[in-house]
Design a protein around this motif. Structure first.
Motif, PDB file in Angstrom:
ATOM      1  N   PHE A  54       0.753  -1.220  -0.032  1.00 13.26           N
ATOM      2  CA  PHE A  54      -0.084  -0.057   0.061  1.00 13.26           C
ATOM      3  C   PHE A  54       0.750   1.158   0.050  1.00 13.26           C
ATOM      4  O   PHE A  54       0.522   2.131  -0.759  1.00 13.26           O
ATOM      5  N   ARG A  55       2.154   1.141   0.783  1.00  8.76           N
ATOM      6  CA  ARG A  55       3.086   2.335   0.633  1.00  8.76           C
ATOM      7  C   ARG A  55       3.501   2.577  -0.568  1.00  8.76           C
ATOM      8  O   ARG A  55       3.490   3.862  -1.388  1.00  8.76           O
ATOM      9  N   GLU A  56       3.807   1.690  -1.294  1.00  7.41           N
ATOM     10  CA  GLU A  56       4.219   1.780  -2.803  1.00  7.41           C
ATOM     11  C   GLU A  56       3.279   2.234  -3.741  1.00  7.41           C
ATOM     12  O   GLU A  56       3.572   2.806  -4.553  1.00  7.41           O
ATOM     13  N   ALA A  57       1.933   1.986  -3.242  1.00  3.63           N
ATOM     14  CA  ALA A  57       0.736   2.414  -4.104  1.00  3.63           C
ATOM     15  C   ALA A  57       0.462   3.846  -3.888  1.00  3.63           C
ATOM     16  O   ALA A  57      -0.385   4.853  -4.310  1.00  3.63           O
ATOM     17  N   GLY A  58       1.208   4.595  -2.960  1.00  5.71           N
ATOM     18  CA  GLY A  58       1.051   5.840  -2.261  1.00  5.71           C
ATOM     19  C   GLY A  58      -0.077   6.154  -1.516  1.00  5.71           C
ATOM     20  O   GLY A  58      -0.240   7.166  -1.149  1.00  5.71           O
ATOM     21  N   PHE A  59      -0.309   5.119  -0.591  1.00  6.05           N
ATOM     22  CA  PHE A  59      -1.375   5.393   0.657  1.00  6.05           C
ATOM     23  C   PHE A  59      -0.542   5.668   1.806  1.00  6.05           C
ATOM     24  O   PHE A  59       0.547   5.229   1.804  1.00  6.05           O
TER      25      PHE A  59
END
Ligand code: NAD
Length: 170
Positions: free
Chosen positions: A108-113
């Motif tokens: 999720f962090r990699e997806a910008g969340f």
């Protein structure tokens, strides 16, 4: 603000319950994803997605928060790089993710969340593996799950299921 929290909930226990109770103090609405929804009737994943929906919705009712909660079963896909898109395609829109699972946090962090790490509570006991082991061995497991969850597991003869599966494996 709408939050997202995912687990396998095999079964839903007091660790999950405490995390969710605290998340509900911060968000307006919460989406609870039931991960590995396709799995059931194995020693690792004894309960169906539908049974896990029952456990969670009944236990959460007892929290009496009055906040809207969406419980959505999510099947695994065998491509981690696409998983966040898969989740987003299946659940209502959300702004923040709560998790303590390293892979979930990373994806999720990699997806910008925005991802908020949750704390662990009495991890020795409040752990699916430990609870399933106790169910198999006839030890006390009921004290580790909300009362409503114990009732669902009895209603579906969850203990009988786990013991039969174990025999078949042996
Ligand atoms: P889980 O039920 O073990 O845990 C759910 C959450 O509760 C986790 O954040 C965990 O840290 C927390 N928790 C557990 N015990 C706790 C305790 N005692 N106190 C406080 N918190 C506690 O479920 P999980 O395995 O983390 O679920 C992740 C799901 O996401 C799985 O179903 C997995 O298959 C799925 N997933 C799928 C893909 C894919 O399909 N490619 C990728 C990533 C994740």
């Amino acid at each position: 603000m709408r939050g997202f929290f995912i687990g396998r909930f095999q079964p839903y226990h007091f660790g999950h319950h405490e995390v969710i109770r605290r998340i509900l103090e911060e968000v307006d609405e919460l989406i609870i994803g039931i991960g590995s929804a396709q799995e059931s009737h194995t020693l690792e994943n004894p309960f169906t997605a539908g049974e896990r929906i029952l456990m969670i919705s009944k236990a959460i009712e007892e929290l009496n928060t009055g906040k809207r909660i969406y419980i959505v079963p999510l099947e695994d896909i065998y491509r981690n790089s696409l998983w966040v898109s898969h989740v987003r395609s299946m659940v209502p829109p959300f702004e923040v993710v709560y998790s303590n699972n390293p892979l979930v946090i990373r994806l999720f962090r990699e997806a910008g969340f925005k991802v908020i790490s949750t704390k662990l509570y009495r991890r020795f006991e409040y752990q699916g593996t430990e609870i399933r082991k106790r169910m198999l061995n006839g030890e006390d497991w009921e004290s580790l799950v909300p009362r409503a969850v114990a009732e669902v597991i009895k209603e579906i003869d969850g203990i009988g299921r786990i013991r039969e599966i174990a025999n078949r494996d042996a």
